[in-house]
Scaffold this motif. Structure first.
Motif, mmCIF file in Angstrom:
data_model
loop_
_atom_site.group_PDB
_atom_site.id
_atom_site.type_symbol
_atom_site.label_atom_id
_atom_site.label_comp_id
_atom_site.label_asym_id
_atom_site.label_seq_id
_atom_site.Cartn_x
_atom_site.Cartn_y
_atom_site.Cartn_z
ATOM 1 N N ALA A 1 0.822 -1.214 0.000
ATOM 2 C CA ALA A 1 0.000 0.000 0.000
ATOM 3 C C ALA A 1 0.858 1.267 0.000
ATOM 4 C CB ALA A 1 -0.919 0.010 1.221
ATOM 5 N N LEU B 1 2.818 3.150 -4.139
ATOM 6 C CA LEU B 1 2.366 4.261 -4.996
ATOM 7 C C LEU B 1 2.541 5.625 -4.319
ATOM 8 C CD1 LEU B 1 0.981 4.964 -7.761
ATOM 9 C CD2 LEU B 1 -1.131 5.135 -6.454
ATOM 10 N N PRO B 2 2.092 5.777 -3.049
ATOM 11 C CA PRO B 2 2.273 7.093 -2.427
ATOM 12 C C PRO B 2 3.734 7.544 -2.396
ATOM 13 C CG PRO B 2 0.808 5.765 -1.092
ATOM 14 C CD PRO B 2 1.314 4.874 -2.183
ATOM 15 N N VAL C 1 4.746 8.539 -6.060
ATOM 16 C CA VAL C 1 4.041 9.742 -6.530
ATOM 17 C C VAL C 1 4.473 10.973 -5.739
ATOM 18 C CG1 VAL C 1 1.765 10.858 -6.572
ATOM 19 C CG2 VAL C 1 2.024 8.561 -7.465
ATOM 20 N N GLN C 2 4.515 10.830 -4.418
ATOM 21 C CA GLN C 2 4.766 12.004 -3.582
ATOM 22 C C GLN C 2 6.235 12.441 -3.602
ATOM 23 O OE1 GLN C 2 2.653 11.300 0.196
ATOM 24 N NE2 GLN C 2 1.004 10.413 -1.028
ATOM 25 N N PRO D 1 1.440 -3.418 -5.561
ATOM 26 C CA PRO D 1 0.036 -3.196 -5.923
ATOM 27 C C PRO D 1 -0.282 -3.674 -7.337
ATOM 28 C CG PRO D 1 1.036 -1.179 -5.088
ATOM 29 C CD PRO D 1 2.145 -2.164 -5.293
ATOM 30 N N VAL D 2 -1.519 -4.099 -7.522
ATOM 31 C CA VAL D 2 -1.978 -4.495 -8.855
ATOM 32 C C VAL D 2 -1.988 -3.259 -9.752
ATOM 33 C CG1 VAL D 2 -3.923 -5.413 -10.171
ATOM 34 C CG2 VAL D 2 -3.413 -6.330 -7.902
ATOM 35 N N GLY D 3 -1.374 -3.373 -10.922
ATOM 36 C CA GLY D 3 -1.362 -2.253 -11.861
ATOM 37 C C GLY D 3 -0.189 -1.316 -11.677
ATOM 38 N N PHE D 4 0.607 -1.532 -10.626
ATOM 39 C CA PHE D 4 1.729 -0.621 -10.355
ATOM 40 C C PHE D 4 2.747 -0.658 -11.495
ATOM 41 C CE2 PHE D 4 5.792 0.482 -8.196
ATOM 42 C CZ PHE D 4 5.445 1.738 -7.728
ATOM 43 N N VAL E 1 -3.876 0.200 -8.277
ATOM 44 C CA VAL E 1 -3.563 1.599 -8.593
ATOM 45 C C VAL E 1 -3.968 1.930 -10.024
ATOM 46 C CG1 VAL E 1 -1.661 1.627 -6.950
ATOM 47 C CG2 VAL E 1 -1.181 1.095 -9.328
ATOM 48 N N LEU F 1 -8.001 7.743 -4.694
ATOM 49 C CA LEU F 1 -7.542 6.654 -5.564
ATOM 50 C C LEU F 1 -6.290 7.057 -6.346
ATOM 51 C CD1 LEU F 1 -8.023 3.921 -7.091
ATOM 52 C CD2 LEU F 1 -9.387 5.243 -8.709
ATOM 53 N N VAL F 2 -6.272 8.271 -6.844
ATOM 54 C CA VAL F 2 -5.158 8.713 -7.685
ATOM 55 C C VAL F 2 -3.833 8.723 -6.919
ATOM 56 C CG1 VAL F 2 -4.284 10.636 -9.066
ATOM 57 C CG2 VAL F 2 -6.708 10.115 -9.066
ATOM 58 N N ARG F 3 -3.898 9.092 -5.642
ATOM 59 C CA ARG F 3 -2.654 9.240 -4.890
ATOM 60 C C ARG F 3 -2.234 7.979 -4.150
ATOM 61 N NH1 ARG F 3 -1.849 13.735 -0.978
ATOM 62 N NH2 ARG F 3 0.270 13.907 -1.723
ATOM 63 N N ILE F 4 -3.186 7.204 -3.625
ATOM 64 C CA ILE F 4 -2.765 6.052 -2.818
ATOM 65 C C ILE F 4 -3.323 4.715 -3.301
ATOM 66 C CG2 ILE F 4 -2.512 7.527 -0.784
ATOM 67 C CD1 ILE F 4 -4.958 6.138 0.396
ATOM 68 N N GLY F 5 -4.187 4.728 -4.302
ATOM 69 C CA GLY F 5 -4.738 3.478 -4.809
ATOM 70 C C GLY F 5 -5.966 3.049 -4.020
#
Lengths: 398, 285
Positions: A235, A238-239, A242-243, A262-265, B120, B208-212
């Motif tokens: 989890a 992505l954050p 992105v961040q 994550p799925v799709g990462f 994501v 959703l866009v930032r953390i999935g």
């Protein structure tokens, strides 16, 4: 009287012979406990798929000891409170010949007591904490296939050394989740990196799943580092990626060690060149791995990137081979045969050695199991170690 | 100074997400007088709705917040009719346990349907940043802040400028009185519960866009939302904005300036709940 004695002797011999014959045809039952629900279910379900693939293959090839192998799969949710009754049921009700699965370390620790009481043959798929290793000290029937946690760290250190040699990397920022997974031994990790000549100017804990890393990454940005090394869960992937962009933090590499992603990462542009540690990827060039991928695709019409799938496959196939060689499901003889395993598996060569902290345990894979991949064009491309690398190391995140 | 400003901006940006996630809960508490433990799971359903719309139809999460909100509005209407409605007049514990049960059910249904792994999406603006001197801001959280302010302004306008809003406020103030003057209280409750759930879904589509999206994502947000509505005053929708701002900037400053702040930041909301409750009881004494 003499005739009666002779008849009794003959009956006894026939009976014994018959029993042996029956024993040879006895259906081998294997108890498997996995987290099929809950947060660890991704790994658990991947392992289940691997076990079932191996089971099909074993039974198609004639089974074990002349009969079809049977597996009993139970869902422990990665919870000790569920795992202990399952373990006890396997031994006392199902009377299995071996128990495997056991994914989480907490589950591994929880079954120490019942295991020492009943002494079944155990083949562990996970449970990497040294607490498990110490708990099973002097246990004679444990095969621990997964590397221990210190093996995982050795692999990280070796990769960092590789980076330094190849790229001149010398500074590392560390983000770690504040639970047992991320924080156990984190100070030792930092000390070891410093001892090896790395500068670690920034190390900070975070709450996994919080989704907000902007403040931490803003602080990390003040220390220009070559590598951002994060220890957390899927989890957080992505954050962080992105961040880091949002706050303008730009290390040369983002390297994470979650158990799954994550799925799709992989298809997301932010994932490009993000590096991760894996026990296996479907892109592994090993012949046994390619064979495994082919079989997996044939059975499930899909590919997997979860290393628990080939790990489970390896466990069941090596166990079946050892039982067939032993010619009996007797745990002492199967243990002796399994200990002699020397096999090419999808995850590399498997040989058992005495475990470091508890030498009675048979330890399978070690630091050499791990490889580092980078996400590229929607795939995981192995980049280290060089003998499994399927592409060059990208040293230019962003 | 740069660090201070960047931290302040980080907090301000994050407050948009918190305000969006809390406003629905504030509405439910203020009008229906129930603490909806399933609010976080409604947010999760909103996130998954936006995820599947993005994956299967290619709808941008910014656009899919409309269908996600509409879906939750309708679905929560069903939940209200079949369950919540029947415990509104019962002791508060009943509603608490009921919504807790709904939360667990939704969470596990999501695990069964989608698995536990986070999912994501990617959008063009996900990796776009704006820089103003040394200050850097992501476009996605900026949009969330703008949407949040717009949605809350819209809510405020509905509540204070329309007949429906007047009815909702009347029911919130005095259920019996509203009934006696001829308002359909049950219908107002249904509408409010649906609206509150739709707000949660909109928040889900935005995060959703930032953390999935993941089945367990709601819990963290509902905890923060509780802290915010306690600070704002139970049911005080206008107080949600500044309470969100205090929580988000508080967390950002703790993360930046307190050693080990990454772990301590998650305790900020406990501290704020504690502080607010003690301060209120001291003031009333």
């Amino acid at each position: 009287m003499r005739n009666v004695a002779v008849i009794l002797v003959i009956v006894a011999m026939v009976a014994l012979g018959g029993t042996e014959g029956l024993a040879q045809r006895e259906q081998v039952r294997i108890g498997i406990t996995l987290p099929l629900t809950g947060p660890a279910s991704v790994s658990g379900k991947a392992a289940e798929a691997g076990f079932r693939l191996a089971l099909d293959e074993i039974n198609k090839a004639g089974g074990v000891l002349g009969s079809r192998m049977q597996v009993i799969i139970e869902d422990d949710g990665n919870l000790p409170a569920r795992a202990v009754p399952i373990f006890t049921k396997f031994v006392t009700v199902d009377r299995v010949h071996a128990i495997t699965g056991i994914f989480g370390s907490a589950v591994g620790v929880s079954i120490v007591g019942p295991a020492k009481l009943h002494e079944p043959l155990i083949l562990m798929i996970g449970a990497a904490s040294p607490l498990v290793e110490r708990g099973f000290a002097d246990y004679k029937y444990l095969f621990h296939y997964h590397p221990w946690a210190y093996h995982n760290l050795e692999a990280v250190f070796n990769f960092m050394e590789f980076l330094r040699t190849g790229t001149g990397a010398s500074t590392i920022a560390i983000l770690y989740e504040d639970g047992p997974f991320g924080s156990t031994g984190i100070d030792d990790t930092r000390r070891e990196l410093i001892r090896r000549g790395f500068d670690v100017p920034f190390m900070e804990a975070f709450k996994s799943g919080s989704g907000d890393f902007t403040a931490l990454l803003t602080r990390a940005k003040r220390h220009p580092v070559d590598v951002l090394f994060w220890i957390g869960f899927d989890a957080d992937a992505l954050p962080i990626a992105v961040q880091a962009r949002e706050v303008g933090f730009a290390p040369r590499m983002i390297f994470g060690t979650p158990a799954s992603w994550p799925v799709g990462f992989e298809a997301n542009p932010v994932a490009r060149d993000v590096a991760g540690l894996a026990g296996w990827t479907s892109a592994s060039p090993l012949a046994a791995s390619r064979e495994f991928v082919k079989k997996y695709q044939a059975k499930y019409r899909a590919t997997t990137e979860e290393y628990m799938a080939p790990m489970a496959y390896t466990i069941l196939t090596t166990l079946a081979a050892a039982m067939n060689k032993a010619g009996t499901p007797d745990k002492d003889r199967v243990t002796a045969e399994l200990a002699r395993t020397d096999a090419e598996t999808p995850m590399g060569r498997l040989r058992f050695r005495p475990s470091r902290l508890s030498p009675s345990i048979y330890q399978g894979f070690d630091a050499d199991l791990w490889m580092v991949f980078q996400f590229r064009d929607g795939r995981r491309v192995p980049v280290w170690p060089t003998h499994v690398a399927a592409g060059p190391l990208a040293w230019r995140w962003r | 100074m740069d660090l201070f400003l960047q931290t302040l901006v980080n907090g301000l940006i994050q407050s948009g997400t918190y305000a969006l996630a809390s406003s629905g809960l504030a509405l439910a508490v203020g009008v229906l007088h129930i603490v909806n433990f399933a609010h976080g799971e409604f947010l999760m359903v909103g996130a998954f709705t936006a995820y599947w719309l993005s994956l299967l139809v290619g709808v941008d999460p910014l656009v899919s917040l409309v269908p996600a909100g509409a879906l939750l509005f309708v679905a929560s209407g069903g939940i209200y009719r079949f369950s919540v409605r029947h415990v509104l007049l019962a002791p508060e514990l009943n509603a608490l346990l009921l919504t807790f049960g709904i939360a667990i059910t939704l969470q596990n249904l999501a695990v069964l349907a989608f698995g536990a792994t986070p999912r994501v999406v990617h959008t063009a603006y996900q990796i776009t940043t704006l820089s103003l001197g040394p200050i850097s801001v992501g476009v996605a959280p900026l949009i969330t802040l703008v949407v949040s302010v717009a949605v809350l302004s819209g809510m405020y306008a509905v509540l204070y400028r329309t007949g429906v809003g007047k009815s909702i406020r009347a029911v919130a103030q005095n259920r019996t009185g509203a009934y006696l003057v001829g308002l359909d209280v049950d219908r107002i409750y249904l509408l409010t519960f649906g609206l509150a759930s739709a707000l949660a879904a909109v928040a889900g589509a935005m995060v959703l866009v930032r953390i999935g999206a993941s089945p367990h994502m709601g819990f963290a947000f509902v905890l923060k939302a509780f802290a915010i509505i306690v600070m704002a005053g139970l049911g005080n929708l206008t107080g949600v904005l500044w309470a969100s701002l205090i929580l988000a900037t508080g967390e950002a400053f703790v993360r930046t300036y307190v050693p080990g702040g990454g772990g301590w930041a998650e305790a900020v909301f406990f501290l704020l709940i504690f502080g607010t409750l003690v301060w209120r009881s001291w003031r009333q004494a």
